[in-house]
Design an enzyme around this catalytic site. Structure first.
Site, PDB file in Angstrom:
ATOM      1  CD  GLU A 129      -9.372   0.234  -4.955  1.00  0.00           C
ATOM      2  OE1 GLU A 129     -10.149   1.047  -5.459  1.00  0.00           O
ATOM      3  OE2 GLU A 129      -9.747  -0.738  -4.299  1.00  0.00           O
TER       4      GLU A 129
ATOM      5  CD  GLU B 123      -8.930  -3.709   0.809  1.00  0.00           C
ATOM      6  OE1 GLU B 123      -9.957  -3.946   0.141  1.00  0.00           O
ATOM      7  OE2 GLU B 123      -8.362  -2.604   0.793  1.00  0.00           O
TER       8      GLU B 123
HETATM    9  C1  GLA Z   1     -11.618  -1.681  -1.781  1.00  0.00           C
HETATM   10  C2  GLA Z   1     -11.192  -0.714  -0.709  1.00  0.00           C
HETATM   11  C3  GLA Z   1     -11.788  -1.082   0.602  1.00  0.00           C
HETATM   12  C4  GLA Z   1     -13.239  -1.432   0.486  1.00  0.00           C
HETATM   13  C5  GLA Z   1     -13.407  -2.514  -0.500  1.00  0.00           C
HETATM   14  C6  GLA Z   1     -14.845  -2.920  -0.521  1.00  0.00           C
HETATM   15  O1  GLA Z   1     -10.931  -2.854  -1.721  1.00  0.00           O
HETATM   16  O2  GLA Z   1      -9.812  -0.633  -0.551  1.00  0.00           O
HETATM   17  O3  GLA Z   1     -11.665  -0.014   1.468  1.00  0.00           O
HETATM   18  O4  GLA Z   1     -13.996  -0.323   0.102  1.00  0.00           O
HETATM   19  O5  GLA Z   1     -12.972  -2.021  -1.741  1.00  0.00           O
HETATM   20  O6  GLA Z   1     -15.355  -3.074   0.795  1.00  0.00           O
END
Ligand code: GLA
Length: 365
Positions: free
Chosen positions: A163, A270
């Site tokens: 990020e 994710e």
């Molecule tokens: C982001 C992070 C993850 C997690 C999500 C929320 O995507 O990369 O590690 O913290 O937020 O669970």
């Protein structure tokens, strides 16, 4: 014959799978001994984000039955694994790594350099002042070397930087202590340190909101520039925190196409699909948020969204080397608290009883 039948029934009840209730699926297509990983064996590994606790509950059987890859949800993040300057806490990550090894599952490491979930000491000197570029680079290198070395041979891929790109239209990189103290090259440095520690690990840049035309352009630019300047980056992780109304098929298709054109590895790292309309920022709960039932309409929309996503994942199977779900079942998801605190969400393929939802059957058909 009787014995075989009873084994199948027992397996089905362990994994909470009751095919007779899945009215949308013709019964002859159901094989309750098969998991997502088996249906997708010729496509890509299917992973799941886990906590050490989940591996000690009945969810463990679901994990090994359905998935062939894992990511620690939290316990490899800096604040968890390296809470104090001279203190590492490997216990939780070790237990996940041991589970992965025991069950012959792949393991992704998450994450080495992020602006969130970092401990206070990291950016400060003992007297409270901000550390210098040299000190922070030294800390980053020491951390990455220690953590990557420990899981060498078990963790096959790392989310090295998480990020780093800004969500604001006119801003490129996200303002963070990494950026202000080190400068833009903190990203390249993190990849170099990770590569030095484990030359065989597959190294990812990972981000969310990746299907937004503005943000994906910035991710593309960052990764392209890193690659062209010889930084050891191997792939893009698209987080995939999506919702029933976003992204559209066209948006996802064009994003996958753009990223695939970089000829790096591509993973969905994710994945979850919220049953609420997408909101990007945390906010207070309002009276209209009280309708939190998993209605037929939400079920249907989520099923269509999952179907569309997996259609595209299959289309880009040559570029994609992994799909990881963020959490196991609707029993627990980080979306129960985001963007609206304490609003139940149902973003995954297994329900609160660990049974496959309709969306599951759409994904495996
Ligand atoms: C982001 C992070 C993850 C997690 C999500 C929320 O995507 O990369 O590690 O913290 O937020 O669970």
């Amino acid at each position: 014959m009787k014995k075989i039948l009873s084994i199948i029934i027992t397996t089905a009840s362990i994994i909470g799978c009751n095919p007779s209730k899945q009215s949308t699926v013709p019964s002859n297509t159901i094989d309750s001994t098969k998991g997502l990983k088996d249906y997708y064996a010729n496509y890509f590994p299917i992973g799941v984000a886990v906590s050490p606790r989940s591996l000690k509950t009945e969810e463990a059987a679901l994990i090994t039955q359905q998935f062939n890859s894992m990511t620690p949800e939290n316990c490899m993040k800096w604040e968890a694994i390296h809470p104090k300057e001279n203190e590492y806490n490997f216990r939780d990550a070790d237990s996940i790594a041991a589970f992965a090894q025991r069950n012959h599952m792949k393991l992704r490491g998450h994450t080495l350099c992020w602006h969130n979930q970092t401990p206070n000491w990291l950016f400060r000197n003992a007297d409270g002042s901000t550390v210098s570029r040299e000190v922070l680079l030294q800390r980053l290198k020491q951390h990455i070397t220690t953590v990557v070395n420990r899981y060498k041979g078990t963790v096959y891929a790392w989310d090295v930087v998480n990020e780093a790109i800004s969500d604001k239209k006119d801003e490129y990189l996200r303002p963070s202590p990494w950026l202000s103290i080190i400068g833009e090259d903190y990203i390249a440095k993190a990849f170099e340190y990770a590569h030095e520690a484990d030359p065989n690990a597959v190294l990812f840049y990972n981000d969310y909101n990746e299907t937004s035309p503005v943000k994906r352009g910035k991710i593309y630019r960052l990764v392209k520039e890193l690659k062209e300047s010889g930084v050891p980056i191997n792939g893009i992780g698209m987080q995939g925190h999506w919702a029933i109304n976003e992204p559209s098929m066209q948006q996802l298709d064009s994003t996958l196409q753009l990223f695939a054109s970089l000829k790096l590895k591509l993973q969905i790292t994710e994945l979850d699909i919220s049953v609420y309309h997408k909101e990007h920022d945390a906010r207070e709960r309002k009276p209209e948020d009280n309708d939190t039932e998993f209605t037929k309409e939400r079920e249907q929309k989520q099923m269509e969204a999952y179907k569309m996503c997996f259609q595209l994942f299959r289309k880009y199977r040559k570029a994609l080397s992994g799909i990881t779900f963020w959490n196991i079942s609707d029993r627990h998801s980080w979306l129960d608290d985001f963007p609206v605190k304490n609003r139940k969400d149902y973003p995954l393929l297994f329900d609160r009883n660990l049974k496959p939802k309709k969306a599951f059957w759409e994904v495996v058909q």
